[in-house]
Design a protein around this motif. Structure first.
Motif, PDB file in Angstrom:
ATOM      1  N   ALA A   1       0.833  -1.205   0.000  1.00 55.17           N
ATOM      2  CA  ALA A   1       0.000   0.000   0.000  1.00 55.17           C
ATOM      3  C   ALA A   1       0.867   1.255   0.000  1.00 55.17           C
ATOM      4  CB  ALA A   1      -0.927  -0.006   1.212  1.00 55.17           C
ATOM      5  N   GLY A   2       1.959   1.220   0.755  1.00 51.96           N
ATOM      6  CA  GLY A   2       2.861   2.364   0.771  1.00 51.96           C
ATOM      7  C   GLY A   2       3.479   2.614  -0.585  1.00 51.96           C
ATOM      8  N   LEU A   3       3.896   1.538  -1.273  1.00 48.70           N
ATOM      9  CA  LEU A   3       4.457   1.689  -2.608  1.00 48.70           C
ATOM     10  C   LEU A   3       3.419   2.221  -3.589  1.00 48.70           C
ATOM     11  CD1 LEU A   3       6.601  -1.552  -2.988  1.00 48.70           C
ATOM     12  CD2 LEU A   3       7.409   0.770  -2.560  1.00 48.70           C
ATOM     13  N   ALA A   4       2.192   1.704  -3.487  1.00 49.39           N
ATOM     14  CA  ALA A   4       1.130   2.174  -4.372  1.00 49.39           C
ATOM     15  C   ALA A   4       0.861   3.653  -4.152  1.00 49.39           C
ATOM     16  CB  ALA A   4      -0.143   1.358  -4.139  1.00 49.39           C
ATOM     17  N   GLY A   5       0.952   4.088  -2.897  1.00 44.18           N
ATOM     18  CA  GLY A   5       0.764   5.496  -2.601  1.00 44.18           C
ATOM     19  C   GLY A   5       1.838   6.367  -3.235  1.00 44.18           C
ATOM     20  N   LEU A   6       3.090   5.919  -3.179  1.00 42.45           N
ATOM     21  CA  LEU A   6       4.170   6.662  -3.813  1.00 42.45           C
ATOM     22  C   LEU A   6       3.994   6.707  -5.327  1.00 42.45           C
ATOM     23  CD1 LEU A   6       7.267   5.312  -1.830  1.00 42.45           C
ATOM     24  CD2 LEU A   6       6.277   7.602  -1.695  1.00 42.45           C
ATOM     25  N   LEU A   7       3.600   5.559  -5.896  1.00 43.40           N
ATOM     26  CA  LEU A   7       3.389   5.521  -7.341  1.00 43.40           C
ATOM     27  C   LEU A   7       2.239   6.425  -7.744  1.00 43.40           C
ATOM     28  CD1 LEU A   7       4.066   4.380 -10.103  1.00 43.40           C
ATOM     29  CD2 LEU A   7       2.590   2.425  -9.600  1.00 43.40           C
ATOM     30  N   GLY A   8       1.158   6.369  -6.980  1.00 37.43           N
ATOM     31  CA  GLY A   8       0.023   7.232  -7.285  1.00 37.43           C
ATOM     32  C   GLY A   8       0.391   8.704  -7.235  1.00 37.43           C
ATOM     33  N   ALA A   9       1.224   9.076  -6.262  1.00 38.21           N
ATOM     34  CA  ALA A   9       1.669  10.468  -6.164  1.00 38.21           C
ATOM     35  C   ALA A   9       2.488  10.864  -7.390  1.00 38.21           C
ATOM     36  CB  ALA A   9       2.486  10.662  -4.891  1.00 38.21           C
ATOM     37  N   ARG A  10       3.290   9.938  -7.883  1.00 34.01           N
ATOM     38  CA  ARG A  10       4.114  10.225  -9.061  1.00 34.01           C
ATOM     39  C   ARG A  10       3.254  10.329 -10.320  1.00 34.01           C
ATOM     40  NH1 ARG A  10       9.544   9.688 -10.719  1.00 34.01           N
ATOM     41  NH2 ARG A  10       9.607  10.660 -12.784  1.00 34.01           N
ATOM     42  N   LEU A  11       2.250   9.447 -10.425  1.00 33.52           N
ATOM     43  CA  LEU A  11       1.409   9.418 -11.620  1.00 33.52           C
ATOM     44  C   LEU A  11       0.294  10.455 -11.592  1.00 33.52           C
ATOM     45  CD1 LEU A  11       1.000   5.543 -12.045  1.00 33.52           C
ATOM     46  CD2 LEU A  11       2.595   7.056 -13.244  1.00 33.52           C
ATOM     47  N   GLY A  12      -0.034  10.921 -10.394  1.00 35.90           N
ATOM     48  CA  GLY A  12      -1.135  11.866 -10.267  1.00 35.90           C
ATOM     49  C   GLY A  12      -2.504  11.217 -10.324  1.00 35.90           C
ATOM     50  N   ARG A  13      -2.569   9.925 -10.015  1.00 39.38           N
ATOM     51  CA  ARG A  13      -3.837   9.196  -9.987  1.00 39.38           C
ATOM     52  C   ARG A  13      -3.706   8.027  -9.029  1.00 39.38           C
ATOM     53  NH1 ARG A  13      -2.581   4.876 -13.476  1.00 39.38           N
ATOM     54  NH2 ARG A  13      -1.063   5.388 -15.108  1.00 39.38           N
ATOM     55  N   PRO A  14      -4.838   7.563  -8.474  1.00 40.46           N
ATOM     56  CA  PRO A  14      -4.758   6.468  -7.496  1.00 40.46           C
ATOM     57  C   PRO A  14      -4.276   5.168  -8.127  1.00 40.46           C
ATOM     58  CG  PRO A  14      -6.877   7.600  -7.384  1.00 40.46           C
ATOM     59  CD  PRO A  14      -6.210   8.067  -8.638  1.00 40.46           C
ATOM     60  N   VAL A  15      -3.583   4.370  -7.327  1.00 41.41           N
ATOM     61  CA  VAL A  15      -3.168   3.030  -7.724  1.00 41.41           C
ATOM     62  C   VAL A  15      -3.756   2.045  -6.716  1.00 41.41           C
ATOM     63  CG1 VAL A  15      -1.219   1.456  -8.011  1.00 41.41           C
ATOM     64  CG2 VAL A  15      -1.038   3.821  -8.825  1.00 41.41           C
ATOM     65  N   GLU A  16      -4.536   1.107  -7.215  1.00 36.32           N
ATOM     66  CA  GLU A  16      -5.207   0.127  -6.364  1.00 36.32           C
ATOM     67  C   GLU A  16      -4.272  -1.033  -6.041  1.00 36.32           C
ATOM     68  OE1 GLU A  16      -9.038  -2.981  -6.592  1.00 36.32           O
ATOM     69  OE2 GLU A  16      -8.383  -1.829  -8.369  1.00 36.32           O
ATOM     70  N   VAL A  17      -4.297  -1.477  -4.792  1.00 34.14           N
ATOM     71  CA  VAL A  17      -3.548  -2.670  -4.397  1.00 34.14           C
ATOM     72  C   VAL A  17      -4.475  -3.880  -4.490  1.00 34.14           C
ATOM     73  CG1 VAL A  17      -2.253  -3.823  -2.575  1.00 34.14           C
ATOM     74  CG2 VAL A  17      -2.051  -1.348  -2.875  1.00 34.14           C
ATOM     75  N   VAL A  18      -4.070  -4.897  -5.231  1.00 35.77           N
ATOM     76  CA  VAL A  18      -4.864  -6.102  -5.410  1.00 35.77           C
ATOM     77  C   VAL A  18      -4.108  -7.264  -4.772  1.00 35.77           C
ATOM     78  CG1 VAL A  18      -5.959  -7.663  -7.048  1.00 35.77           C
ATOM     79  CG2 VAL A  18      -5.792  -5.210  -7.568  1.00 35.77           C
ATOM     80  N   HIS A  19      -4.643  -7.796  -3.688  1.00 34.73           N
ATOM     81  CA  HIS A  19      -4.003  -8.906  -2.987  1.00 34.73           C
ATOM     82  C   HIS A  19      -4.479 -10.237  -3.568  1.00 34.73           C
ATOM     83  CE1 HIS A  19      -2.255  -6.351   0.097  1.00 34.73           C
ATOM     84  NE2 HIS A  19      -3.408  -5.720   0.202  1.00 34.73           N
ATOM     85  N   VAL A  20      -3.538 -11.108  -3.917  1.00 32.89           N
ATOM     86  CA  VAL A  20      -3.846 -12.426  -4.467  1.00 32.89           C
ATOM     87  C   VAL A  20      -3.033 -13.477  -3.720  1.00 32.89           C
ATOM     88  CG1 VAL A  20      -4.401 -11.513  -6.750  1.00 32.89           C
ATOM     89  CG2 VAL A  20      -2.048 -12.226  -6.237  1.00 32.89           C
ATOM     90  N   ASP A  21      -3.426 -14.739  -3.883  1.00 32.91           N
ATOM     91  CA  ASP A  21      -2.641 -15.801  -3.245  1.00 32.91           C
ATOM     92  C   ASP A  21      -1.454 -16.166  -4.124  1.00 32.91           C
ATOM     93  OD1 ASP A  21      -3.563 -17.523  -5.281  1.00 32.91           O
ATOM     94  OD2 ASP A  21      -5.156 -18.367  -4.029  1.00 32.91           O
ATOM     95  N   ASP A  22      -0.622 -17.072  -3.622  1.00 31.50           N
ATOM     96  CA  ASP A  22       0.613 -17.402  -4.322  1.00 31.50           C
ATOM     97  C   ASP A  22       0.366 -17.996  -5.706  1.00 31.50           C
ATOM     98  OD1 ASP A  22       1.933 -16.525  -2.078  1.00 31.50           O
ATOM     99  OD2 ASP A  22       2.387 -18.524  -1.300  1.00 31.50           O
ATOM    100  N   ASP A  23      -0.613 -18.888  -5.814  1.00 34.74           N
ATOM    101  CA  ASP A  23      -0.876 -19.531  -7.098  1.00 34.74           C
ATOM    102  C   ASP A  23      -1.335 -18.518  -8.141  1.00 34.74           C
ATOM    103  OD1 ASP A  23      -0.186 -21.981  -6.059  1.00 34.74           O
ATOM    104  OD2 ASP A  23      -2.253 -22.594  -5.630  1.00 34.74           O
ATOM    105  N   ALA A  24      -2.246 -17.638  -7.745  1.00 32.75           N
ATOM    106  CA  ALA A  24      -2.752 -16.632  -8.679  1.00 32.75           C
ATOM    107  C   ALA A  24      -1.644 -15.665  -9.096  1.00 32.75           C
ATOM    108  CB  ALA A  24      -3.911 -15.874  -8.047  1.00 32.75           C
TER     109      ALA A  24
END
Length: 294
Positions: free
Chosen positions: A215-238
């Motif tokens: 989430a912290g990385l997504a926040g930094l990326l969103g700040a750089r891009l100027g738009r929100p970045v969603e975090v999508v949690h998946v399991d290991d296989d997916a």
């Protein structure tokens, strides 16, 4: 005092050679490509840097290549197969013993004493061999490089979704320059500092100043891009399936899944003070300027 650095044409080794040379030390740059090592060393190379060819897969020639070196940095190799990496590192350590090197420094990985997955087993086996070799040693357990964050987040730049199997686990990403500065400081310490209690026999974590979650990385990326970045949690296989579908080679996908699993378990979240203690300046933070590849 003559200092040797393996992997001297690579990112970490080259930086370490350059820092040592700029500080006035005599350096032997050890690499399979001496020409590239001279280029990586930069301007001080002709005056202070001697380049020698070494190949950890050719152990017979290693002792001669290490002759005359007082303190040696063994930068861990990039072999994917743990068995090959272990053999390479053992060959380098054994050659250091045969050549009479006075002190060996090894770049390991934080949390390599955790579950035996990814390359933990290779680093752990190397550490054990180094501790038993009879030479003074220092182990630098480097965190995951901050320079890899941009590659990790590259798919999210296009999709706006950061897919991860790391859960809420955090990583204290470290700048490669900070790792090089720490290595240079240990190598330059010299025997007087060691007799005063220095760094021999110590295992040090080398990390950034804070641990960041997905989430912290997504926040930094969103700040750089100027738009929100969603975090999508998946399991290991997916996560593995998604990587392979995107064209990631299966062995690399397996390694990335294992890394995410280790992050999820909390193995990479601890923060150390090694960088400021040994370099005299704060460790670099991951910020919005480094989350997108240039």
């Amino acid at each position: 005092m003559i200092v040797g650095v393996t992997g001297a044409s690579g990112g970490l080794g080259g930086r370490t050679v350059r820092m040592l040379a700029e500080a006035g030390h005599r350096v032997v740059a050890l690499t399979r490509d001496p020409g590239a090592a001279r280029a990586a060393a930069g301007r001080p190379a002709p005056e202070r840097v001697e380049a020698r060819r070494v190949d950890f897969d050719e152990p017979a020639g290693l002792p001669a290549a290490l002759a005359g070196i007082d303190r040696l940095l063994i930068v861990s190799t990039d072999a994917w197969e743990p068995s090959r990496r272990i053999a390479q590192h053992r060959a380098a350590i054994d050659a250091a013993v045969a050549a009479g090197v006075g002190h060996v420094v090894y770049t390991s990985l934080v949390a390599c004493d955790g579950p035996p997955e990814l390359l933990n087993s290779a680093h752990r086996a190397t550490e054990e061999h180094l501790r038993g070799c009879g030479l003074p040693w220092t182990i630098l357990r480097n965190a995951i490089y901050a320079s890899g964050v941009a590659e990790l987040l590259a798919p999210a730049v296009a999709s706006g979704r950061h897919v991860t199997n790391a859960g809420d686990g955090a990583v204290a990403y470290v700048a490669r320059d900070d790792c090089a500065a720490v290595a240079a400081a240990v190598l330059a310490a010299g025997p007087e500092a060691e007799r005063a209690g220095g760094l021999a026999g110590r295992t040090l974590d080398v990390t950034g100043p804070e641990a960041l979650t997905a989430a912290g990385l997504a926040g930094l990326l969103g700040a750089r891009l100027g738009r929100p970045v969603e975090v999508v949690h998946v399991d290991d296989d997916a996560y593995r399936d998604g990587l392979v579908e995107a064209g990631t080679p299966a062995p690399v996908a397996a390694a990335l899944v294992a890394l995410g699993r280790a992050v999820r378990s909390g193995q990479y979240g601890r923060v150390s003070t090694t960088v400021p203690e040994l370099t005299g300046r704060p460790a670099r933070r991951v910020d919005a300027s480094v989350v997108v590849a240039s």
